[in-house]
Design a protein around this motif. Sequence first.
Motif, PDB file in Angstrom:
ATOM      1  N   VAL A  26       0.855  -1.031   0.136  1.00 43.54           N
ATOM      2  CA  VAL A  26      -0.119  -0.009  -0.124  1.00 43.54           C
ATOM      3  C   VAL A  26       0.896   1.125   0.042  1.00 43.54           C
ATOM      4  CG1 VAL A  26      -1.857   1.340   1.330  1.00 43.54           C
ATOM      5  CG2 VAL A  26      -1.842  -1.154   1.203  1.00 43.54           C
ATOM      6  N   ASP A  27       0.755   2.022  -0.917  1.00 37.34           N
ATOM      7  CA  ASP A  27       1.287   3.445  -1.009  1.00 37.34           C
ATOM      8  C   ASP A  27       0.219   4.631  -0.639  1.00 37.34           C
ATOM      9  OD1 ASP A  27       2.313   5.873  -1.798  1.00 37.34           O
ATOM     10  OD2 ASP A  27       2.977   5.163  -3.926  1.00 37.34           O
ATOM     11  N   GLU A  28       0.404   5.050   0.490  1.00 33.43           N
ATOM     12  CA  GLU A  28      -0.540   5.980   1.084  1.00 33.43           C
ATOM     13  C   GLU A  28      -0.684   7.277   0.166  1.00 33.43           C
ATOM     14  OE1 GLU A  28      -2.561   5.847   3.593  1.00 33.43           O
ATOM     15  OE2 GLU A  28      -1.736   3.883   4.347  1.00 33.43           O
ATOM     16  N   GLU A  29       0.365   7.523  -0.739  1.00 30.91           N
ATOM     17  CA  GLU A  29       0.215   8.544  -1.684  1.00 30.91           C
ATOM     18  C   GLU A  29      -0.697   8.088  -2.918  1.00 30.91           C
ATOM     19  OE1 GLU A  29       1.235  11.829  -1.138  1.00 30.91           O
ATOM     20  OE2 GLU A  29       1.714  10.782   0.928  1.00 30.91           O
ATOM     21  N   HIS A  30      -0.771   6.935  -3.119  1.00 29.26           N
ATOM     22  CA  HIS A  30      -1.527   6.325  -4.427  1.00 29.26           C
ATOM     23  C   HIS A  30      -2.326   5.439  -4.284  1.00 29.26           C
ATOM     24  CE1 HIS A  30       2.600   8.272  -5.946  1.00 29.26           C
ATOM     25  NE2 HIS A  30       1.517   8.530  -6.655  1.00 29.26           N
ATOM     26  N   LEU A  31      -3.507   5.645  -3.686  1.00 26.20           N
ATOM     27  CA  LEU A  31      -4.482   4.768  -3.243  1.00 26.20           C
ATOM     28  C   LEU A  31      -5.464   4.501  -4.491  1.00 26.20           C
ATOM     29  CD1 LEU A  31      -5.306   5.727   0.186  1.00 26.20           C
ATOM     30  CD2 LEU A  31      -4.037   3.701  -0.294  1.00 26.20           C
ATOM     31  N   ASP A  32      -5.400   4.983  -5.395  1.00 30.02           N
ATOM     32  CA  ASP A  32      -6.262   5.206  -6.653  1.00 30.02           C
ATOM     33  C   ASP A  32      -6.281   3.757  -7.221  1.00 30.02           C
ATOM     34  OD1 ASP A  32      -4.563   5.348  -9.397  1.00 30.02           O
ATOM     35  OD2 ASP A  32      -3.680   6.360  -7.620  1.00 30.02           O
ATOM     36  N   ALA A  33      -7.483   3.278  -7.627  1.00 33.84           N
ATOM     37  CA  ALA A  33      -7.632   1.947  -8.469  1.00 33.84           C
ATOM     38  C   ALA A  33      -6.779   1.500  -9.534  1.00 33.84           C
ATOM     39  CB  ALA A  33      -8.998   1.880  -8.654  1.00 33.84           C
ATOM     40  N   VAL A  34      -6.387   2.680 -10.416  1.00 27.89           N
ATOM     41  CA  VAL A  34      -5.632   2.534 -11.375  1.00 27.89           C
ATOM     42  C   VAL A  34      -4.006   1.992 -10.997  1.00 27.89           C
ATOM     43  CG1 VAL A  34      -4.317   3.879 -13.431  1.00 27.89           C
ATOM     44  CG2 VAL A  34      -6.748   4.223 -13.012  1.00 27.89           C
ATOM     45  N   HIS A  35      -3.788   2.734  -9.974  1.00 29.62           N
ATOM     46  CA  HIS A  35      -2.276   2.438  -9.268  1.00 29.62           C
ATOM     47  C   HIS A  35      -2.417   0.671  -8.937  1.00 29.62           C
ATOM     48  CE1 HIS A  35       1.577   2.815  -7.176  1.00 29.62           C
ATOM     49  NE2 HIS A  35       0.933   2.500  -6.165  1.00 29.62           N
ATOM     50  N   VAL A  36      -3.514   0.734  -7.888  1.00 29.96           N
ATOM     51  CA  VAL A  36      -3.836  -0.659  -7.373  1.00 29.96           C
ATOM     52  C   VAL A  36      -3.651  -1.715  -8.674  1.00 29.96           C
ATOM     53  CG1 VAL A  36      -5.203  -2.251  -6.059  1.00 29.96           C
ATOM     54  CG2 VAL A  36      -4.772   0.226  -5.400  1.00 29.96           C
ATOM     55  N   ALA A  37      -4.363  -1.573  -9.701  1.00 31.60           N
ATOM     56  CA  ALA A  37      -4.434  -2.513 -10.748  1.00 31.60           C
ATOM     57  C   ALA A  37      -2.903  -2.714 -11.275  1.00 31.60           C
ATOM     58  CB  ALA A  37      -5.258  -1.762 -11.905  1.00 31.60           C
ATOM     59  N   ALA A  38      -2.370  -1.503 -11.356  1.00 31.31           N
ATOM     60  CA  ALA A  38      -0.744  -1.873 -11.877  1.00 31.31           C
ATOM     61  C   ALA A  38      -0.107  -2.762 -10.701  1.00 31.31           C
ATOM     62  CB  ALA A  38      -0.135  -0.552 -12.045  1.00 31.31           C
ATOM     63  N   GLU A  39      -0.320  -2.422  -9.538  1.00 28.83           N
ATOM     64  CA  GLU A  39       0.543  -3.321  -8.482  1.00 28.83           C
ATOM     65  C   GLU A  39       0.253  -4.695  -8.486  1.00 28.83           C
ATOM     66  OE1 GLU A  39       2.794  -2.177  -5.887  1.00 28.83           O
ATOM     67  OE2 GLU A  39       2.962  -0.593  -7.418  1.00 28.83           O
ATOM     68  N   VAL A  40      -1.013  -4.705  -8.902  1.00 27.97           N
ATOM     69  CA  VAL A  40      -1.589  -6.364  -8.809  1.00 27.97           C
ATOM     70  C   VAL A  40      -1.555  -7.120 -10.304  1.00 27.97           C
ATOM     71  CG1 VAL A  40      -2.914  -6.159  -6.877  1.00 27.97           C
ATOM     72  CG2 VAL A  40      -3.976  -5.885  -8.817  1.00 27.97           C
ATOM     73  N   GLY A  41      -1.183  -6.205 -11.171  1.00 34.80           N
ATOM     74  CA  GLY A  41      -0.964  -6.959 -12.631  1.00 34.80           C
ATOM     75  C   GLY A  41      -2.355  -7.171 -13.438  1.00 34.80           C
ATOM     76  N   MET A  42      -3.222  -6.254 -13.093  1.00 34.58           N
ATOM     77  CA  MET A  42      -4.621  -6.411 -13.390  1.00 34.58           C
ATOM     78  C   MET A  42      -4.913  -5.288 -14.574  1.00 34.58           C
ATOM     79  SD  MET A  42      -6.623  -8.196 -10.591  1.00 34.58           S
ATOM     80  CE  MET A  42      -8.395  -8.070 -11.661  1.00 34.58           C
ATOM     81  N   PRO A  43      -5.881  -5.122 -15.524  1.00 35.21           N
ATOM     82  CA  PRO A  43      -6.216  -4.116 -16.142  1.00 35.21           C
ATOM     83  C   PRO A  43      -7.047  -3.337 -15.275  1.00 35.21           C
ATOM     84  CG  PRO A  43      -6.832  -5.970 -17.442  1.00 35.21           C
ATOM     85  CD  PRO A  43      -6.385  -6.421 -15.947  1.00 35.21           C
ATOM     86  N   ALA A  44      -6.904  -1.934 -15.326  1.00 29.89           N
ATOM     87  CA  ALA A  44      -7.712  -0.902 -14.468  1.00 29.89           C
ATOM     88  C   ALA A  44      -9.298  -1.248 -14.608  1.00 29.89           C
ATOM     89  CB  ALA A  44      -7.253   0.384 -14.655  1.00 29.89           C
ATOM     90  N   ALA A  45      -9.732  -1.558 -15.708  1.00 28.38           N
ATOM     91  CA  ALA A  45     -10.986  -1.911 -15.878  1.00 28.38           C
ATOM     92  C   ALA A  45     -11.735  -3.009 -15.025  1.00 28.38           C
ATOM     93  CB  ALA A  45     -11.445  -1.933 -17.372  1.00 28.38           C
ATOM     94  N   GLN A  46     -10.717  -4.163 -14.464  1.00 29.62           N
ATOM     95  CA  GLN A  46     -11.243  -5.133 -13.783  1.00 29.62           C
ATOM     96  C   GLN A  46     -10.982  -4.783 -12.207  1.00 29.62           C
ATOM     97  OE1 GLN A  46      -9.336  -8.504 -15.297  1.00 29.62           O
ATOM     98  NE2 GLN A  46     -10.362  -8.355 -17.215  1.00 29.62           N
ATOM     99  N   VAL A  47     -10.537  -3.434 -11.839  1.00 30.42           N
ATOM    100  CA  VAL A  47     -10.283  -3.355 -10.539  1.00 30.42           C
ATOM    101  C   VAL A  47     -11.269  -2.314 -10.157  1.00 30.42           C
ATOM    102  CG1 VAL A  47      -8.752  -2.412  -8.770  1.00 30.42           C
ATOM    103  CG2 VAL A  47      -8.005  -3.953 -10.474  1.00 30.42           C
TER     104      VAL A  47
END
Length: 115
Positions: A26-47
């Motif tokens: 978790v990056d407190e500066e980047h909690l947005d879903a697009v960032h999380v999607a990149a972190e978990v290796g998924m398309p942002a449209a699926q997060v």
Amino acid sequence: MKQKKTNAARRLDDLKIAYRLVEYTVDEEHLDAVHVAAEVGMPAAQVFKTLVVRGDKTGVIFACIPGDGELDLKALAKVSGNKRAELVPLKEVLPLTGYIRGGCSPLGAKKNYPV
């Protein structure tokens, strides 16, 4: 190490719905879903992100939208029977839902708000 389950995961267990927990740093500066999607290796449209909104007639509503999407407050107001809808101030999210910013879910919230 055993993963700590969220209220949402416990609710899925109760309903006997299969799921997979995915851990990421978790990056407190980047909690947005697009960032999380990149972190978990998924398309942002699926997060999906859950936004907490208040309608002028119905009160609190959850809006679940794809991580790369934008919420249309006018459209949400219309479909939810409100004239206006606005995002709930961040300081109200935890008391209303039981979830912190970046981890909000319509499953296992303090109350069963409309989604």
